[in-house]
Design a protein around this motif. Structure first.
Motif, PDB file in Angstrom:
ATOM      1  N   UNK A   5     -12.577  -4.205  -4.485  1.00 60.38           N
ATOM      2  CA  UNK A   5     -10.793  -3.475  -4.828  1.00 60.38           C
ATOM      3  C   UNK A   5     -10.693  -2.998  -4.645  1.00 60.38           C
ATOM      4  N   UNK A   6      -9.846  -1.428  -4.675  1.00 63.36           N
ATOM      5  CA  UNK A   6      -9.464   0.103  -5.082  1.00 63.36           C
ATOM      6  C   UNK A   6      -9.975   0.446  -5.933  1.00 63.36           C
ATOM      7  N   UNK A   7     -10.099   1.458  -5.818  1.00 61.73           N
ATOM      8  CA  UNK A   7     -10.589   2.897  -7.190  1.00 61.73           C
ATOM      9  C   UNK A   7      -9.950   3.083  -7.059  1.00 61.73           C
ATOM     10  N   UNK A   8      -9.587   3.646  -9.020  1.00 62.04           N
ATOM     11  CA  UNK A   8      -8.676   4.651  -9.045  1.00 62.04           C
ATOM     12  C   UNK A   8      -8.248   5.906  -8.610  1.00 62.04           C
ATOM     13  N   UNK A   9      -7.609   6.362  -8.052  1.00 56.48           N
ATOM     14  CA  UNK A   9      -6.403   7.038  -6.640  1.00 56.48           C
ATOM     15  C   UNK A   9      -7.326   7.993  -6.582  1.00 56.48           C
ATOM     16  N   UNK A  10      -7.715   8.854  -7.879  1.00 53.97           N
ATOM     17  CA  UNK A  10      -8.644   9.775  -8.116  1.00 53.97           C
ATOM     18  C   UNK A  10      -9.951  10.065  -7.394  1.00 53.97           C
ATOM     19  N   UNK A  11     -10.806   8.898  -8.269  1.00 52.41           N
ATOM     20  CA  UNK A  11     -11.770   8.142  -8.196  1.00 52.41           C
ATOM     21  C   UNK A  11     -11.858   8.342  -6.609  1.00 52.41           C
ATOM     22  N   UNK A  12     -11.125   7.197  -5.626  1.00 51.76           N
ATOM     23  CA  UNK A  12     -11.676   7.091  -4.635  1.00 51.76           C
ATOM     24  C   UNK A  12     -11.684   7.959  -3.942  1.00 51.76           C
ATOM     25  N   UNK A  13     -11.050   9.423  -4.669  1.00 50.74           N
ATOM     26  CA  UNK A  13     -11.165  10.764  -2.706  1.00 50.74           C
ATOM     27  C   UNK A  13     -12.341  11.209  -3.877  1.00 50.74           C
ATOM     28  N   UNK A  14     -12.494  11.179  -4.673  1.00 57.20           N
ATOM     29  CA  UNK A  14     -14.166  11.871  -5.481  1.00 57.20           C
ATOM     30  C   UNK A  14     -15.086  11.491  -4.601  1.00 57.20           C
ATOM     31  N   UNK A  41     -11.309   7.219   5.469  1.00 55.52           N
ATOM     32  CA  UNK A  41     -10.018   7.459   4.500  1.00 55.52           C
ATOM     33  C   UNK A  41      -9.376   6.499   3.920  1.00 55.52           C
ATOM     34  N   UNK A  42      -9.854   5.324   3.441  1.00 53.67           N
ATOM     35  CA  UNK A  42      -9.511   4.175   2.953  1.00 53.67           C
ATOM     36  C   UNK A  42      -9.414   4.159   1.117  1.00 53.67           C
ATOM     37  N   UNK A  43      -8.439   3.374   0.689  1.00 53.79           N
ATOM     38  CA  UNK A  43      -8.626   2.622  -0.683  1.00 53.79           C
ATOM     39  C   UNK A  43      -9.040   1.739  -0.558  1.00 53.79           C
ATOM     40  N   UNK A  44      -9.336   0.079  -0.899  1.00 53.38           N
ATOM     41  CA  UNK A  44     -10.910   0.571  -0.562  1.00 53.38           C
ATOM     42  C   UNK A  44     -10.800   0.591   0.634  1.00 53.38           C
ATOM     43  N   UNK A  45     -12.324   1.320   0.460  1.00 52.94           N
ATOM     44  CA  UNK A  45     -13.241   1.714   1.978  1.00 52.94           C
ATOM     45  C   UNK A  45     -13.224  -0.240   2.986  1.00 52.94           C
ATOM     46  N   UNK A  46     -12.965  -0.348   4.228  1.00 51.81           N
ATOM     47  CA  UNK A  46     -12.388  -1.066   5.062  1.00 51.81           C
ATOM     48  C   UNK A  46     -14.009  -2.139   5.093  1.00 51.81           C
ATOM     49  N   UNK A  47     -14.241  -2.980   5.361  1.00 56.34           N
ATOM     50  CA  UNK A  47     -15.429  -3.609   5.990  1.00 56.34           C
ATOM     51  C   UNK A  47     -15.628  -4.163   7.278  1.00 56.34           C
ATOM     52  N   UNK A  48     -14.308  -3.729   7.671  1.00 55.27           N
ATOM     53  CA  UNK A  48     -14.625  -3.631   9.370  1.00 55.27           C
ATOM     54  C   UNK A  48     -13.476  -3.157  10.033  1.00 55.27           C
ATOM     55  N   UNK A  60      -3.890   7.361   1.724  1.00 49.69           N
ATOM     56  CA  UNK A  60      -4.823   7.705   0.922  1.00 49.69           C
ATOM     57  C   UNK A  60      -4.936   9.218   0.938  1.00 49.69           C
ATOM     58  N   UNK A  61      -4.938   9.913   1.963  1.00 48.57           N
ATOM     59  CA  UNK A  61      -5.283  11.083   2.233  1.00 48.57           C
ATOM     60  C   UNK A  61      -3.903  11.871   1.558  1.00 48.57           C
ATOM     61  N   UNK A  62      -2.319  11.148   1.581  1.00 52.99           N
ATOM     62  CA  UNK A  62      -1.566  12.213   1.499  1.00 52.99           C
ATOM     63  C   UNK A  62      -1.044  11.812   0.047  1.00 52.99           C
ATOM     64  N   UNK A  63      -2.491  10.741  -0.891  1.00 55.84           N
ATOM     65  CA  UNK A  63      -1.821  10.786  -2.146  1.00 55.84           C
ATOM     66  C   UNK A  63      -2.286  11.675  -3.026  1.00 55.84           C
ATOM     67  N   UNK A  64      -0.705  10.877  -4.145  1.00 57.16           N
ATOM     68  CA  UNK A  64      -0.627  12.547  -5.387  1.00 57.16           C
ATOM     69  C   UNK A  64      -1.530  12.850  -6.787  1.00 57.16           C
ATOM     70  N   UNK A  65      -2.730  11.576  -6.357  1.00 57.83           N
ATOM     71  CA  UNK A  65      -3.526  11.402  -7.663  1.00 57.83           C
ATOM     72  C   UNK A  65      -4.621  13.348  -6.709  1.00 57.83           C
TER      73      UNK A  65
END
Length: 125
Positions: A5-14, A41-48, A60-65
């Motif tokens: 599952x995706x993380x909070x965008x700020x947490x995912x970037x950190x 550089x994705x949220x959630x991380x890819x499995x493959x 993900x990279x350009x997120x304003x978070x």
């Protein structure tokens, strides 16, 4: 394999930056990196490799978070340096487990291609 599952965008970037730092510092086992242990550089991380997606990478990279003090061009170039095939292969690929090496190389090349395609859109900014 089910995608996380995706993380909070700020947490995912950190988390993404923290994992890159760990790889750079050699904190992760030198010759035991896997597709899953590479920070993609994705949220959630890819499995493959099949889960890598140009739009999700860009968002993900350009997120304003995160990183409001950096331009989109700067953010894209920063990640392109990480995933540039020559640099990625010399710095990281030999540390990837043999069984995952082809998938990691293919994934890094895809990310670099997506970033290269996105960069001209932000060059004039």
């Amino acid at each position: 394999q089910q995608q996380a599952s995706p993380l909070d965008p700020f947490e995912a970037w950190n988390e993404y930056e923290r994992r890159w730092e760990a790889i750079g510092n050699g904190d992760l086992n030198e010759s035991n990196l896997t597709f899953a242990s590479i920070p993609w550089p994705m949220n959630p991380q890819p499995a493959s490799v099949q889960d890598l997606n140009a739009e999700r990478i860009k968002s993900f990279i350009l997120s304003p978070a995160h990183s409001q003090n950096k331009s989109h061009k700067h953010l894209l170039r920063e990640q392109l340096l990480r995933f540039h095939p020559d640099r990625f292969e010399t710095r990281l690929l030999e540390r990837v487990r043999e069984s995952d090496r082809a998938a990691v190389k293919e994934g890094a090349n895809m990310v670099a291609r997506y970033l290269n395609d996105a960069l001209p859109l932000y060059n004039s900014l």
